[in-house]
Design a protein around this motif. Structure first.
Motif, PDB file in Angstrom:
ATOM      1  N   HIS A 197       0.888  -1.172   0.000  1.00 53.15           N
ATOM      2  CA  HIS A 197       0.000   0.000   0.000  1.00 53.15           C
ATOM      3  C   HIS A 197       0.919   1.213   0.000  1.00 53.15           C
ATOM      4  O   HIS A 197       1.912   1.237   0.742  1.00 53.15           O
ATOM      5  N   VAL A 198       0.584   2.190  -0.842  1.00 51.79           N
ATOM      6  CA  VAL A 198       1.468   3.354  -0.978  1.00 51.79           C
ATOM      7  C   VAL A 198       0.656   4.644  -1.053  1.00 51.79           C
ATOM      8  O   VAL A 198      -0.550   4.617  -1.312  1.00 51.79           O
ATOM      9  N   GLN A 199       1.338   5.745  -0.844  1.00 45.42           N
ATOM     10  CA  GLN A 199       0.785   7.064  -1.194  1.00 45.42           C
ATOM     11  C   GLN A 199       1.361   7.392  -2.550  1.00 45.42           C
ATOM     12  O   GLN A 199       2.585   7.311  -2.740  1.00 45.42           O
ATOM     13  N   LEU A 200       0.495   7.761  -3.508  1.00 46.72           N
ATOM     14  CA  LEU A 200       0.961   8.011  -4.871  1.00 46.72           C
ATOM     15  C   LEU A 200      -0.032   8.936  -5.562  1.00 46.72           C
ATOM     16  O   LEU A 200      -1.244   8.708  -5.480  1.00 46.72           O
ATOM     17  N   LEU A 237       3.764   2.353   2.542  1.00 47.88           N
ATOM     18  CA  LEU A 237       3.130   2.460   3.848  1.00 47.88           C
ATOM     19  C   LEU A 237       3.420   1.267   4.753  1.00 47.88           C
ATOM     20  O   LEU A 237       3.010   1.259   5.908  1.00 47.88           O
ATOM     21  N   TYR A 238       4.038   0.193   4.209  1.00 44.43           N
ATOM     22  CA  TYR A 238       4.574  -0.832   5.105  1.00 44.43           C
ATOM     23  C   TYR A 238       6.082  -0.871   4.913  1.00 44.43           C
ATOM     24  O   TYR A 238       6.555  -0.586   3.822  1.00 44.43           O
ATOM     25  N   LYS A 239       6.764  -1.319   5.953  1.00 44.00           N
ATOM     26  CA  LYS A 239       8.228  -1.407   5.878  1.00 44.00           C
ATOM     27  C   LYS A 239       8.642  -2.408   4.811  1.00 44.00           C
ATOM     28  O   LYS A 239       9.522  -2.162   4.007  1.00 44.00           O
ATOM     29  N   ARG A 240       7.982  -3.575   4.820  1.00 39.96           N
ATOM     30  CA  ARG A 240       8.316  -4.630   3.850  1.00 39.96           C
ATOM     31  C   ARG A 240       7.080  -4.947   3.033  1.00 39.96           C
ATOM     32  O   ARG A 240       5.964  -4.888   3.555  1.00 39.96           O
TER      33      ARG A 240
END
Ligand SMILES: Cc1cc2nc3c(=O)[nH]c(=O)nc-3n(C[C@H](O)[C@H](O)[C@H](O)COP(=O)(O)OP(=O)(O)OC[C@H]3O[C@@H](n4cnc5c(N)ncnc54)[C@H](O)[C@@H]3O)c2cc1C
Length: 377
Positions: free
Chosen positions: A179-182, A251-254
């Motif tokens: 999951h990302v901010q984009l 949004l997560y480390k891995r």
């Protein structure tokens, strides 16, 4: 002795969209249902999280609060090849972006509200059938049931135990998700090809995007089993993916990863257990409708299981009717999905095919139609 073991009308192994919706449908009709899920809700799953519109009516009928979630409505497809050729097409009927974290949790709540016993942290290790009664052994105890359905996903311990036919061709794909901010349009799903794989980027709830890709285990092995190397050296050859991966704030480390992903045909009944969702066969993720098919297969099963439990059809008729119904709804979609995926994953094929498809929008629409249900269910 047996009286001490709880008895249910239906026992369900696996709590993804297929199992949870079946539990909710049967619970709504007043049957005694138990569902086993080895994890605890809510939890993340590797999935592109594009939910095709064909399942909306059914989810609303189950009482899912989809409208209040204000989900991104996706109606445009952007496709690119490893070499950087790209096109945009309207996507009909399209879908919504919804995380599995939210969907599965809400379905579990629905199933519980409808009276189903949803057992979490409960892994089923064995299923037996004797004198028309199933016995399930799980890490949270033993139950008996009149009907048993397996919705444990694309690969599970029971597949190995039952030596299921799909396992004859070993699954050799992996899936990766973030999951990302984009900054991207809220109405568009992007499908980017790279060598031996493809990556979907699409919006989900709360302003986030889901980046999810599928590739071969060999592709990852060649990069020393290092996801970052794979992304930098292989995915980033596609200029659109390179830009997206660079801009995305993770949004997560891995990343979340899964292995043993495969698409071979599977049996629909195993030792009188009905197979639902991915356990019955997995459609290529590029079609973006595995969740809808899982939900649909459960709705078909729910009607037939109810008829059997009410005494209007025998077990034999239940099994025959389920297999017939599954074949008529999904067999040709599965074939088309496999064919399209195989075609695009041949070496250098995506470059040629994306270029060739660009001037023929009707052909692109035709391919999308071949893998999607045309009617809500
Ligand atoms: C890379 C990738 C991208 C995808 N993208 C999309 C997409 O964008 N849109 C879409 O619609 N579909 C997509 N799919 C497909 C979709 O994820 C599946 O079709 C869908 O999850 C199937 O639902 P299910 O309920 O059959 O199985 P699952 O969702 O896999 O649920 C099975 C459940 O069973 C549990 N379980 C397993 N074994 C046991 C056991 N022994 N005891 C108890 N519990 C058990 C598991 O923990 C799991 O929660 C994608 C798949 C992949 C791999």
């Amino acid at each position: 002795m047996n009286e001490k073991i709880p008895y249910y009308d239906c026992a369900i192994v696996g709590g993804g969209p297929a199992g949870l919706s079946l539990a909710a449908w049967l619970g709504k009709r007043g049957f005694r249902v138990v569902l086993f899920e080895k994890n605890s809700y809510p939890f993340h799953k590797v999935c592109g999280e594009y939910l095709s519109l064909e399942s909306m009516e059914s989810l609303l009928e189950l009482g899912m609060p989809l409208e209040s979630w204000e989900l991104p409505r996706i109606n445009t497809l952007f496709m690119s090849s490893p070499g950087g050729t790209a096109f945009t097409r309207p996507l009909k009927p399209g879908g919504v972006g919804l995380s599995r974290y939210r969907l599965d949790q809400a379905l579990a709540a629905r199933a519980k509200a409808n009276g189903a016993h949803v057992l979490e942290q409960a892994k089923v290790g064995a299923v037996f059938q004797e004198n028309e009664i199933f016995k399930l052994e799980s890490s949270r105890g033993v139950v008996r049931a009149g009907v048993c359905c397996a919705s444990f996903g694309r690969h599970a311990n029971l597949d190995v135990k039952w030596k299921r036919e799909g396992l004859k061709k070993p699954p050799n794909f992996i899936g990766v998700k973030y999951h990302v901010q984009l900054e991207r349009p809220q109405d568009t799903i992007e499908l980017h090809y790279f060598k031996n794989g493809y990556c979907g980027i699409s919006p989900v709830e709360d302003g986030k995007h889901c980046i999810c890709y599928l590739t071969t285990e060999k592709n990852l092995r060649e990069q020393g089993n290092d996801i970052l190397c794979l992304e930098e050296r292989v995915l980033s050859e596609n200029p659109f993916l390179r830009k997206a991966l660079k801009e995305a704030v993770r949004l997560y480390k891995r990343p979340l990863t899964v292995s043993h992903v495969g698409f071979s045909r599977k049996s629909l009944i195993e030792d009188h257990v009905l197979m639902l969702g991915d356990a019955a066969g997995m459609i290529a993720p590029l079609c973006g409708n595995g969740m809808s098919m899982a939900l649909h297969s459960s709705k078909l099963a729910a009607d037939l299981v109810a008829q059997h439990l009410e005494g209007s059809i025998s077990r034999d008729s239940l099994e025959k009717a389920y297999q017939g119904s599954w074949q008529s709804h999904f067999a040709s979609r599965m074939r088309s999905g496999r064919l399209i995926q195989d075609l695009f994953l041949r070496p250098a094929a995506a470059n040629v095919l994306v270029k060739a498809l660009r001037p023929f929008p009707a052909l692109i629409d035709y391919m999308v139609r071949q893998t999607h249900g045309q009617q809500p269910f």
